[in-house]
Design a protein around this motif. Sequence first.
Motif, mmCIF file in Angstrom:
data_model
loop_
_atom_site.group_PDB
_atom_site.id
_atom_site.type_symbol
_atom_site.label_atom_id
_atom_site.label_comp_id
_atom_site.label_asym_id
_atom_site.label_seq_id
_atom_site.Cartn_x
_atom_site.Cartn_y
_atom_site.Cartn_z
ATOM 1 N N GLY A 48 -5.292 -34.434 -12.761
ATOM 2 C CA GLY A 48 -5.239 -33.613 -13.962
ATOM 3 C C GLY A 48 -4.772 -32.224 -13.568
ATOM 4 N N ASN A 49 -4.544 -31.371 -14.541
ATOM 5 C CA ASN A 49 -4.082 -30.001 -14.305
ATOM 6 C C ASN A 49 -5.126 -28.998 -14.779
ATOM 7 O OD1 ASN A 49 -1.043 -30.358 -13.545
ATOM 8 N ND2 ASN A 49 -1.322 -31.669 -15.328
ATOM 9 N N SER A 61 -8.710 -29.862 -15.899
ATOM 10 C CA SER A 61 -8.707 -31.306 -15.662
ATOM 11 C C SER A 61 -8.556 -31.628 -14.177
ATOM 12 C CB SER A 61 -7.595 -31.980 -16.468
ATOM 13 O OG SER A 61 -7.794 -31.783 -17.852
ATOM 14 N N SER A 78 -5.693 -35.481 -19.243
ATOM 15 C CA SER A 78 -4.802 -34.504 -19.880
ATOM 16 C C SER A 78 -5.289 -34.244 -21.294
ATOM 17 C CB SER A 78 -3.364 -35.039 -19.903
ATOM 18 O OG SER A 78 -2.527 -34.217 -20.700
ATOM 19 N N SER A 137 1.050 -33.997 -20.408
ATOM 20 C CA SER A 137 1.344 -33.350 -19.124
ATOM 21 C C SER A 137 2.410 -34.154 -18.390
ATOM 22 C CB SER A 137 0.073 -33.256 -18.276
ATOM 23 O OG SER A 137 -0.928 -32.540 -18.949
ATOM 24 N N ILE A 193 1.531 -35.966 -15.137
ATOM 25 C CA ILE A 193 0.657 -37.117 -15.380
ATOM 26 C C ILE A 193 1.485 -38.311 -15.861
ATOM 27 C CG2 ILE A 193 -1.158 -38.017 -16.892
ATOM 28 C CD1 ILE A 193 -2.330 -36.292 -14.729
ATOM 29 N N THR A 201 -8.021 -38.062 -22.858
ATOM 30 C CA THR A 201 -7.214 -37.067 -23.552
ATOM 31 C C THR A 201 -7.944 -36.580 -24.805
ATOM 32 O OG1 THR A 201 -5.000 -36.637 -24.419
ATOM 33 C CG2 THR A 201 -5.884 -38.844 -24.792
#
Length: 199
Positions: free
Chosen positions: A54-55, A58, A123, A128, A131, A149
């Motif tokens: 995740g970013n 996340s 995400s 993303s 991802i 999500t």
Amino acid sequence: MSGNSSNGLSLHMQESLQVFQAFLGDAALNAELQAIGELCVQTYQRGNKILIAGNGGSAADAQHFAGELVSRFYFDRPPLSAIALTTDSSILTAIGNDYGYKEVFARQVLANGCAGDLFIAISTSGNSENILHAIEACRQKDIKVVGLTGQSGGKLKALSDHCLCVPSASTPRIQECHLVIEHALCAHIEQRIFRPEPV
């Protein structure tokens, strides 16, 4: 002033509670959560591993989730194989520099993923790019995908084998619910593998 601040703090808590209640009141979401829990258990019973990515917040969730699986959650037991694809700065910066940020997870999936593994894609928007590229890599390696999500699901929803779309459009509320989901999965995995109910 302090009263208004207190009301604002309480409002955040109330909004979180409303999201959790909406999730718990949705039979389809609860059934999907149960299916994901069993998919995680089956992954480990086959001797495979879980990859997580995740970013931003996340990414922190991915690391937290992996940590609970590799170390322990409720009780001492053998470690479970889980890799957060967000943790190695040399790998992330090398791939980002050489191939672009959209490839930072996909290259790791191709390098470390095996058929039968499970990829948990986190995400809040479901869109993303890195991802989504990682999911393409999963398809090449015969790795199933679980998406976490938000309400819309984004592109992630259609690309996942199983997807939990938290019933909210607010990033903080979605992230809070993701963490509770991850903790619930950790508890389920640990119990089912190491302390199964007597038949």
